[in-house]
Design a protein around this motif. Structure first.
Motif, PDB file in Angstrom:
ATOM      1  N   CYS B 103       0.699  -1.350  -0.023  1.00 21.32           N
ATOM      2  CA  CYS B 103       0.005  -0.071  -0.199  1.00 21.32           C
ATOM      3  C   CYS B 103       0.827   1.090  -0.080  1.00 21.32           C
ATOM      4  O   CYS B 103       0.161   2.373  -0.309  1.00 21.32           O
ATOM      5  N   SER B 104       2.201   1.055   0.354  1.00 26.49           N
ATOM      6  CA  SER B 104       2.907   2.574   0.246  1.00 26.49           C
ATOM      7  C   SER B 104       4.192   2.228  -0.606  1.00 26.49           C
ATOM      8  O   SER B 104       5.089   2.531  -0.523  1.00 26.49           O
ATOM      9  N   ARG B 105       4.040   1.061  -1.712  1.00 26.91           N
ATOM     10  CA  ARG B 105       4.878   0.820  -2.637  1.00 26.91           C
ATOM     11  C   ARG B 105       6.114   0.062  -2.351  1.00 26.91           C
ATOM     12  O   ARG B 105       7.261  -0.052  -2.750  1.00 26.91           O
ATOM     13  N   ARG B 107       7.762   1.319   0.118  1.00 29.25           N
ATOM     14  CA  ARG B 107       8.620   2.658   0.647  1.00 29.25           C
ATOM     15  C   ARG B 107       8.529   2.781   2.245  1.00 29.25           C
ATOM     16  O   ARG B 107       9.352   3.124   2.858  1.00 29.25           O
ATOM     17  N   HIS B 112       4.901   2.462   8.354  1.00 33.33           N
ATOM     18  CA  HIS B 112       4.310   3.694   7.116  1.00 33.33           C
ATOM     19  C   HIS B 112       3.207   3.063   6.074  1.00 33.33           C
ATOM     20  O   HIS B 112       3.500   3.152   5.006  1.00 33.33           O
ATOM     21  N   PHE B 114      -0.131   3.651   4.096  1.00 35.56           N
ATOM     22  CA  PHE B 114      -0.846   4.773   3.552  1.00 35.56           C
ATOM     23  C   PHE B 114      -1.651   4.387   2.432  1.00 35.56           C
ATOM     24  O   PHE B 114      -1.473   3.423   1.924  1.00 35.56           O
ATOM     25  N   ASP B 323      14.581   3.093  -9.343  1.00 37.69           N
ATOM     26  CA  ASP B 323      13.629   3.969  -9.005  1.00 37.69           C
ATOM     27  C   ASP B 323      13.632   4.565  -7.616  1.00 37.69           C
ATOM     28  O   ASP B 323      12.911   5.141  -6.945  1.00 37.69           O
ATOM     29  N   ALA B 324      15.040   4.321  -6.905  1.00 41.41           N
ATOM     30  CA  ALA B 324      15.190   4.658  -5.616  1.00 41.41           C
ATOM     31  C   ALA B 324      14.825   6.202  -5.382  1.00 41.41           C
ATOM     32  O   ALA B 324      14.567   6.540  -4.222  1.00 41.41           O
ATOM     33  N   THR B 325      14.907   7.092  -6.487  1.00 38.93           N
ATOM     34  CA  THR B 325      14.611   8.401  -6.101  1.00 38.93           C
ATOM     35  C   THR B 325      13.544   8.829  -6.774  1.00 38.93           C
ATOM     36  O   THR B 325      13.006  10.115  -6.724  1.00 38.93           O
ATOM     37  N   ARG B 326      12.694   8.042  -7.220  1.00 33.21           N
ATOM     38  CA  ARG B 326      11.419   8.194  -7.577  1.00 33.21           C
ATOM     39  C   ARG B 326      10.500   8.571  -6.460  1.00 33.21           C
ATOM     40  O   ARG B 326      10.694   8.225  -5.454  1.00 33.21           O
ATOM     41  N   PHE B 327       9.652   9.668  -6.640  1.00 37.24           N
ATOM     42  CA  PHE B 327       8.775  10.317  -5.666  1.00 37.24           C
ATOM     43  C   PHE B 327       9.323  11.142  -4.350  1.00 37.24           C
ATOM     44  O   PHE B 327       8.866  11.258  -3.435  1.00 37.24           O
ATOM     45  N   VAL B 328      10.609  11.234  -4.607  1.00 39.44           N
ATOM     46  CA  VAL B 328      11.209  12.353  -3.720  1.00 39.44           C
ATOM     47  C   VAL B 328      10.426  13.591  -4.004  1.00 39.44           C
ATOM     48  O   VAL B 328      10.132  14.312  -3.049  1.00 39.44           O
TER      49      VAL B 328
END
Lengths: 334, 335
Positions: B103-105, B107, B112, B114, B323-328
């Protein structure tokens, strides 16, 4: 009256921020301003004077002295579809809400796997030089620029004070705008139609061929003053205003260094672990073979800010110090 | 303003369907948490893991009063809240596995969770940090003229944080539609209530902000449900924020790292006798609302659900490291 004259007016940095706030409140009903003394007092630095009368207490919202509470509430309101502008009276007090900024605003999007962005703008007064001593003179922009997930703006000019706010409000993610309190009374001439500006590019404020002085915020004017002095000696300094500390526009200063072959970073923050160290590293990584001299830095001395005027002047970077350093760099590595 | 103490709720008013519903909800939580502990031992789940066993009546009782439009802000002990809010057990477990279908990919992990669809705003693991956010969510509703409730869960440990006091003050000052739910399980990690609070009556602290405040037996799902229904109705009616203290107990250690040196086994045993699932089941059986066959049926149904959730999590995939910096920062919406 001539049209051209009508189109220009002289306003202060303070009035420019106020105008930007007014415009944002008029253009977008989701926008509201909250913070300590923003309403009835008119803002600690009189930035929001008159806005309460124009927009009412719901949208010009006085808060108690609860930095963590109201910055967190700003995050929640942003998540709930509003476009809050939260004023933290000065960056010094932002340490009381650093948890909300760093542990919540900066990570909500990432931690939720891209689900919850936080379109929040936080305005903070920053900087030393007003004899306010150790607890009221901090320059922590560079420190905040360490944090992924937020954007750090540093408007040094009246034009940027006028234009950065609206662009920041269009950003889907948290943006911190650091207004140097020493600049609020500075005047400049702006077009009547002055409006939004970009927030992703540094600017060359003075062109020169001999050295790149890279700086931001109030130090920009010390660098420009030094450049004028140096010009009389035949040294032409290029002065770069970073404007945004995260994300850092390295292209502009790397291109400048490639032209001038020397770089001096002037930063009101401390040298150890500061943004000046980051910029120096980027130059090493991206323009090492362009350099004719080691990259130099002029930062605040590594001490809490002293109160006495002569001591404070000695701690902060000054134009005379910049002139000395540049002279040395150009002459020793001519 | 004095805090209210609620009396015994009218259990007779509970019909069979509702009894089944509440028991099923609490059982789903218990079995999910048991599975989490097992998967943690099997090293399928890592990081911190805080389980909810013993406190089921709180999440289940309170959530009965919420509608899908409402928002929930929770803590790092939030598997139950996410589950009862409507996040599937599969996506919760996948999250704990660190899979991208979580549910939070993957991450966030256990602390956590979400979910945008159910307006589940975490999964907040800095104690007290969720309270100001709840005030802001409620403020946004008020300013936009929407009638909906933000429900904010936290433990009694958060009551010692400045953000608790700042948030209660702001909520009352601005009269925003928020329900604060303090799950008082008597221990902030390993420090007992009496060693962390000069005033141990939490509901009284809320009342001194002129916040209508109720203390309820958090081991009794019907008591919690009744008190929450009243409080949420008041928030919805525009009467401003409300405060509910649920006096409860966590049966397991604080986290998987906790050796439980700070409380006696006997104390835990005593509290377990008051376990919310067992006491509710007995009560409903006595009143003829539930039969042994019902309990068995629910257990079977829940076991299948959890089994399916594990299978789902196992089958889920890993996010590519690129994808480590995706959604920063948000994508494709730069100014």
């Amino acid at each position: 009256m001539i049209d051209g004259e009508q189109a220009l007016r002289t306003i202060t940095y303070r009035e420019a921020v106020r105008e930007a706030l007014r415009e944002a409140l008029q253009k977008d009903e989701r926008v509201f301003l909250m913070g300590e003394d923003v309403g009835r007092y008119g803002g600690c630095f009189a930035v929001s004077k008159g806005l309460l009368e124009a927009f009412g207490p719901e949208r010009i919202r006085d808060t108690p002295l609860s930095e963590s509470g109201f910055v967190g509430a700003g995050i929640g309101a942003a998540l709930g579809g509003m476009r809050p502008i939260v004023e933290v009276m000065t960056v010094n007090f932002s340490l009381l809400c650093a948890d909300q900024i760093i542990n919540n605003a900066a990570v909500y999007l990432y931690m939720s796997g891209g689900q919850f962005n936080v379109p929040l703008v936080i305005r903070l007064a920053t900087g030393g030089g007003r004899q306010l001593a150790a607890q009221h003179s901090r320059s922590l922009e560079g420190w905040y620029a360490h944090i992924p997930g937020i954007k750090i703006l540093s408007p040094a000019t009246v034009e940027d004070a006028r234009g950065m706010l609206w662009t920041a409000l269009q950003d889907p993610d948290p943006v911190l705008i650091f207004e140097n309190s020493g600049l609020y009374n500075m005047e400049a001439t702006l077009g009547a139609d002055a409006g939004p500006v970009d927030i992703h590019q540094a600017r060359v404020r003075r062109a020169g061929r001999d050295i790149s002085i890279i700086t931001y915020s109030a130090s920009l004017y010390k660098a420009l003053e030094a450049a004028e002095t140096l010009a009389k000696e035949g040294i032409e300094a290029e002065v770069i205003d970073l404007r945004t500390l995260r994300p850092l526009d390295e292209r502009t200063f790397l291109e400048s260094v490639a032209r001038t072959h020397r770089a001096l970073i002037v930063d009101e923050g401390w040298r150890s672990g500061g943004i000046s160290a980051e910029i120096a590293s980027r130059i090493m990584e991206g323009a090492f073979y362009e350099l004719d001299a080691p990259v130099a830095r002029l930062c605040s001395q590594e001490a809490p800010m002293p109160y006495a005027k002569h001591m404070e002047d000695a701690v902060l970077p000054q134009a005379a110090g910049i002139v000395d350093l540049v002279r040395h760099m150009v002459n020793a590595h001519g | 303003m004095k805090p209210k103490r609620t009396g015994k709720p009218e259990a007779a008013a509970v019909d069979r369907d509702h009894a089944l519903h509440l028991l099923r909800a609490m059982t789903r939580i218990r079995r999910l948490e048991e599975k989490c502990a097992e998967l943690y031992s099997a090293m399928k789940i890592r990081g911190f893991l805080h389980l909810y066993d013993g406190q089921e009546a709180v999440a289940v009782g309170v959530m009965q009063a919420l509608t899908p439009e409402d928002a929930v802000v929770a803590t790092y002990r939030e598997h139950a809240h996410a589950l009862i809010r409507g996040v599937s057990a599969g996506s919760i477990l996948a999250e704990m596995y660190g899979k991208q279908e979580g549910c939070s990919r993957g991450r966030g992990g256990s602390m956590h969770l979400f979910d945008q669809e159910t307006r589940f705003y975490g999964g907040n693991a800095i104690v007290g940090g969720g309270l100001p956010i709840a005030v802001g969510l409620a403020l946004a509703d008020k300013m936009q003229g929407r009638v909906r409730v933000t429900c904010c869960f936290f433990g009694e440990g958060a009551v010692a944080e400045g953000e608790f006091h700042e948030s209660l003050n702001l909520a009352v000052l601005w009269q925003v539609p928020v329900l604060f739910v303090c799950e008082n399980n008597l221990y902030a990690m390993g420090t007992a209530l009496e060693f962390e609070h000069a005033v141990t009556d939490i509901a009284r602290k809320a009342a001194c902000y002129d916040l209508p405040s109720t203390a309820v037996d958090g081991m009794d799902v019907l008591a919690v449900e009744t008190a929450a229904a009243r409080a949420v109705a008041a928030v919805r009616a525009g009467e401003g924020p409300q405060f509910l203290e649920c006096r409860t107990y966590r049966f397991r250690a604080h986290s998987m790292y906790d050796a439980e040196l700070y409380r006696s086994k006997d104390e835990v045993r005593q509290w377990k006798k008051r376990g919310p699932i067992a006491t509710f089941t007995q009560k409903m059986k006595r009143r003829g609302r539930l039969a042994d066959a019902d309990v068995k049926a629910i257990e079977g149904e829940v076991a299948r659900e959890i089994e399916g959730a594990v299978a789902f999590a196992e089958a889920c995939t890993w996010e590519p490291v690129e994808d480590a910096t995706r959604f920063v920062y948000s994508e494709g919406r730069m100014p």
